[in-house]
Motif scaffolding. Sequence first.
Motif, mmCIF file in Angstrom:
data_model
loop_
_atom_site.group_PDB
_atom_site.id
_atom_site.type_symbol
_atom_site.label_atom_id
_atom_site.label_comp_id
_atom_site.label_asym_id
_atom_site.label_seq_id
_atom_site.Cartn_x
_atom_site.Cartn_y
_atom_site.Cartn_z
ATOM 1 N N GLU A 73 0.826 -1.201 0.000
ATOM 2 C CA GLU A 73 0.000 0.000 0.000
ATOM 3 C C GLU A 73 0.865 1.259 0.000
ATOM 4 O O GLU A 73 0.565 2.245 -0.688
ATOM 5 C CB GLU A 73 -0.938 -0.004 1.218
ATOM 6 N N GLN A 74 1.957 1.232 0.789
ATOM 7 C CA GLN A 74 2.870 2.377 0.804
ATOM 8 C C GLN A 74 3.528 2.567 -0.568
ATOM 9 O O GLN A 74 3.722 3.697 -1.029
ATOM 10 C CB GLN A 74 3.950 2.192 1.876
ATOM 11 N N ALA A 75 3.870 1.447 -1.215
ATOM 12 C CA ALA A 75 4.480 1.531 -2.544
ATOM 13 C C ALA A 75 3.521 2.168 -3.539
ATOM 14 O O ALA A 75 3.921 3.000 -4.368
ATOM 15 C CB ALA A 75 4.900 0.141 -3.018
ATOM 16 N N LEU A 76 2.242 1.796 -3.475
ATOM 17 C CA LEU A 76 1.250 2.385 -4.381
ATOM 18 C C LEU A 76 1.130 3.895 -4.149
ATOM 19 O O LEU A 76 1.019 4.669 -5.114
ATOM 20 C CB LEU A 76 -0.109 1.717 -4.172
ATOM 21 N N ALA A 77 1.161 4.308 -2.893
ATOM 22 C CA ALA A 77 1.068 5.735 -2.584
ATOM 23 C C ALA A 77 2.284 6.487 -3.116
ATOM 24 O O ALA A 77 2.161 7.600 -3.667
ATOM 25 C CB ALA A 77 0.929 5.931 -1.072
ATOM 26 N N THR A 78 3.460 5.892 -2.977
ATOM 27 C CA THR A 78 4.684 6.531 -3.466
ATOM 28 C C THR A 78 4.671 6.634 -4.985
ATOM 29 O O THR A 78 5.017 7.672 -5.552
ATOM 30 C CB THR A 78 5.918 5.727 -3.009
ATOM 31 N N LEU A 79 4.245 5.570 -5.649
ATOM 32 C CA LEU A 79 4.200 5.574 -7.114
ATOM 33 C C LEU A 79 3.159 6.561 -7.635
ATOM 34 O O LEU A 79 3.330 7.135 -8.717
ATOM 35 C CB LEU A 79 3.898 4.167 -7.624
ATOM 36 N N ALA A 80 2.099 6.773 -6.870
ATOM 37 C CA ALA A 80 1.080 7.748 -7.279
ATOM 38 C C ALA A 80 1.684 9.150 -7.350
ATOM 39 O O ALA A 80 1.315 9.946 -8.230
ATOM 40 C CB ALA A 80 -0.089 7.711 -6.309
ATOM 41 N N ARG A 81 2.620 9.447 -6.449
ATOM 42 C CA ARG A 81 3.278 10.766 -6.469
ATOM 43 C C ARG A 81 4.122 10.925 -7.729
ATOM 44 O O ARG A 81 4.157 12.004 -8.338
ATOM 45 C CB ARG A 81 4.145 10.927 -5.225
ATOM 46 N N VAL A 82 4.797 9.842 -8.126
ATOM 47 C CA VAL A 82 5.614 9.910 -9.342
ATOM 48 C C VAL A 82 4.733 10.084 -10.567
ATOM 49 O O VAL A 82 4.982 10.936 -11.429
ATOM 50 C CB VAL A 82 6.478 8.628 -9.485
ATOM 51 N N ARG A 83 3.653 9.298 -10.631
ATOM 52 C CA ARG A 83 2.792 9.325 -11.804
ATOM 53 C C ARG A 83 1.973 10.612 -11.879
ATOM 54 O O ARG A 83 1.465 10.967 -12.947
ATOM 55 C CB ARG A 83 1.879 8.102 -11.813
ATOM 56 N N GLN A 84 1.852 11.291 -10.768
ATOM 57 C CA GLN A 84 1.178 12.592 -10.802
ATOM 58 C C GLN A 84 2.007 13.587 -11.609
ATOM 59 O O GLN A 84 1.461 14.444 -12.312
ATOM 60 C CB GLN A 84 0.979 13.114 -9.376
ATOM 61 N N ALA A 85 3.326 13.451 -11.524
ATOM 62 C CA ALA A 85 4.212 14.337 -12.281
ATOM 63 C C ALA A 85 4.479 13.791 -13.683
ATOM 64 O O ALA A 85 4.507 14.552 -14.654
ATOM 65 C CB ALA A 85 5.541 14.507 -11.528
ATOM 66 N N VAL A 86 4.687 12.479 -13.781
ATOM 67 C CA VAL A 86 4.971 11.835 -15.079
ATOM 68 C C VAL A 86 4.064 10.616 -15.202
ATOM 69 O O VAL A 86 4.434 9.509 -14.767
ATOM 70 C CB VAL A 86 6.451 11.417 -15.189
ATOM 71 N N PRO A 87 2.876 10.764 -15.786
ATOM 72 C CA PRO A 87 1.888 9.672 -15.796
ATOM 73 C C PRO A 87 2.386 8.370 -16.402
ATOM 74 O O PRO A 87 2.053 7.291 -15.918
ATOM 75 C CB PRO A 87 0.734 10.263 -16.622
ATOM 76 N N ASN A 88 3.176 8.432 -17.467
ATOM 77 C CA ASN A 88 3.618 7.215 -18.152
ATOM 78 C C ASN A 88 5.094 6.931 -17.921
ATOM 79 O O ASN A 88 5.788 6.422 -18.812
ATOM 80 C CB ASN A 88 3.334 7.319 -19.655
ATOM 81 N N HIS A 89 5.569 7.251 -16.731
ATOM 82 C CA HIS A 89 6.977 6.979 -16.413
ATOM 83 C C HIS A 89 7.212 5.467 -16.478
ATOM 84 O O HIS A 89 6.559 4.684 -15.776
ATOM 85 C CB HIS A 89 7.298 7.495 -15.010
ATOM 86 N N PRO A 90 8.147 4.991 -17.334
ATOM 87 C CA PRO A 90 8.341 3.544 -17.528
ATOM 88 C C PRO A 90 8.628 2.777 -16.242
ATOM 89 O O PRO A 90 8.027 1.728 -15.985
ATOM 90 C CB PRO A 90 9.523 3.478 -18.499
ATOM 91 N N GLN A 91 9.550 3.295 -15.422
ATOM 92 C CA GLN A 91 9.902 2.576 -14.200
ATOM 93 C C GLN A 91 8.754 2.589 -13.198
ATOM 94 O O GLN A 91 8.531 1.599 -12.485
ATOM 95 C CB GLN A 91 11.161 3.196 -13.568
ATOM 96 N N ALA A 92 8.011 3.688 -13.153
ATOM 97 C CA ALA A 92 6.858 3.756 -12.246
ATOM 98 C C ALA A 92 5.808 2.727 -12.655
ATOM 99 O O ALA A 92 5.231 2.036 -11.807
ATOM 100 C CB ALA A 92 6.265 5.161 -12.258
ATOM 101 N N LEU A 93 5.550 2.600 -13.966
ATOM 102 C CA LEU A 93 4.582 1.614 -14.438
ATOM 103 C C LEU A 93 5.068 0.189 -14.170
ATOM 104 O O LEU A 93 4.279 -0.703 -13.844
ATOM 105 C CB LEU A 93 4.331 1.807 -15.936
ATOM 106 N N THR A 94 6.366 -0.023 -14.307
ATOM 107 C CA THR A 94 6.926 -1.347 -14.042
ATOM 108 C C THR A 94 6.724 -1.742 -12.585
ATOM 109 O O THR A 94 6.275 -2.858 -12.279
ATOM 110 C CB THR A 94 8.430 -1.366 -14.383
ATOM 111 N N LEU A 95 7.058 -0.837 -11.679
ATOM 112 C CA LEU A 95 6.887 -1.117 -10.256
ATOM 113 C C LEU A 95 5.410 -1.223 -9.890
ATOM 114 O O LEU A 95 5.027 -2.027 -9.029
ATOM 115 C CB LEU A 95 7.562 -0.018 -9.427
ATOM 116 N N LEU A 96 4.575 -0.421 -10.544
ATOM 117 C CA LEU A 96 3.131 -0.476 -10.295
ATOM 118 C C LEU A 96 2.585 -1.854 -10.671
ATOM 119 O O LEU A 96 1.784 -2.449 -9.931
ATOM 120 C CB LEU A 96 2.429 0.614 -11.096
#
Length: 408
Positions: A166-189
């Motif tokens: 759950e914490q990981a999802l919250a952290t990744l949401a912050r990244v995707r808020q700035a860069v929605p299609n960030h490759p590494q963020a999508l991979t971790l998501l």
Amino acid sequence: MKFGLFVILAVIGGGFFAHFVASDPGYVVIEFSGYLIETSVPVLIALVAAIGIAVWSIVWLFRTPRRLGEAYGAMRRERQTKQFTRGLIAAAEGRFAKGERLLTRGAGDAETPMLNYLAAARVAHQQGAIERRDNWLTLAYEQTPDAGNAVLLTQAELQLAQGQYEQALATLARVRQAVPNHPQALTLLARTYAALGDWAALGQYLPTLSKLGRFDEATLSDWSRRAALTRFENSAGDKAALTSAWRALDKTQQADPELLLVYVERLIDVGASKESETLLRKALSKSWDDTLVTGYGELTDAAPASQLKVVEGWLRDRGDNAALLYAAGRICIRGALWGKARSYLESAIAIAPTPAMYQAYGELLTALGEADPASAAFRQGLGMAAGRAPLTLPAPDPAAEDESATES
């Protein structure tokens, strides 16, 4: 070599200059704002040289503190670089406490303190020190706000490894808020949703993930199947939703026997038995699959007579296919064709028996009143399901039982 040549030329030049000055020292007159200055050429040259040396000395004195600061900074950066390297080596060798200490000692003075803190966070994570890990990550973020995404992605990766989904999802949401299609963020998501088993959420990212090339085909195929199965489960009881979920699949997925059978089962649940029979029949006509033909034989609401006609047509080309013979046997049982059912089931068992075949055969024999053969069939099926041959027990001996009773 060069310095010696310069000295020789200077001596020779100075000798010639002294010779000409000694013979004629010259006369220089300078008048400026009512002042008159009279001197010889050697004195003027000496004066200009003295002024030049004085100016150079002043400039050198002003520049010295800055140069000393630069030299000290370079020395300190070199020391920090060596310490950073030693910290990485210690961590790689499993000396985590020492590695973390070396990485963070004076990290604020390093040229790139963010790297020190990120490395220290990973080392703290390996020690299970979650609070220290997050502290180093916070310092890394504060040191280099422009590289905030790199810090957040590292944090999400470590949270995922720790099982803090759950914490990981919250952290990744912050990244995707700035860069929605960030490759590494999508991979971790994707990895996080897979770990959570949230196939419905993961399914919406599968088209993008397939383009990224971060996962192998086997993994993406498994995730796609799970996502589709989840959509079928969520659409249970709603034929329109089921049909929509099925049409959303690509041709490869629609040819997947597991997905097709689940879809057929859900169609049967909503009363679309005829559609289910047609779907399976067409699929088998295009590409043969034993799992699908077994499912075809297990349809309960289709007309046995028309099904049997189709199956017996297939048997003309595949008469030795155990799954097809089993399907024919089940259809004959539903049509009360006991003799045919027995023949088909016995043929299937003789070729490639399965627990399901033994169960169907036992039920048929029970219906025919053949209790002992039916019990034997059930035992065979149970033994196969358990992965072992059934026990062969000796027949009871009435005389031995009487003798045992007499002794007692």
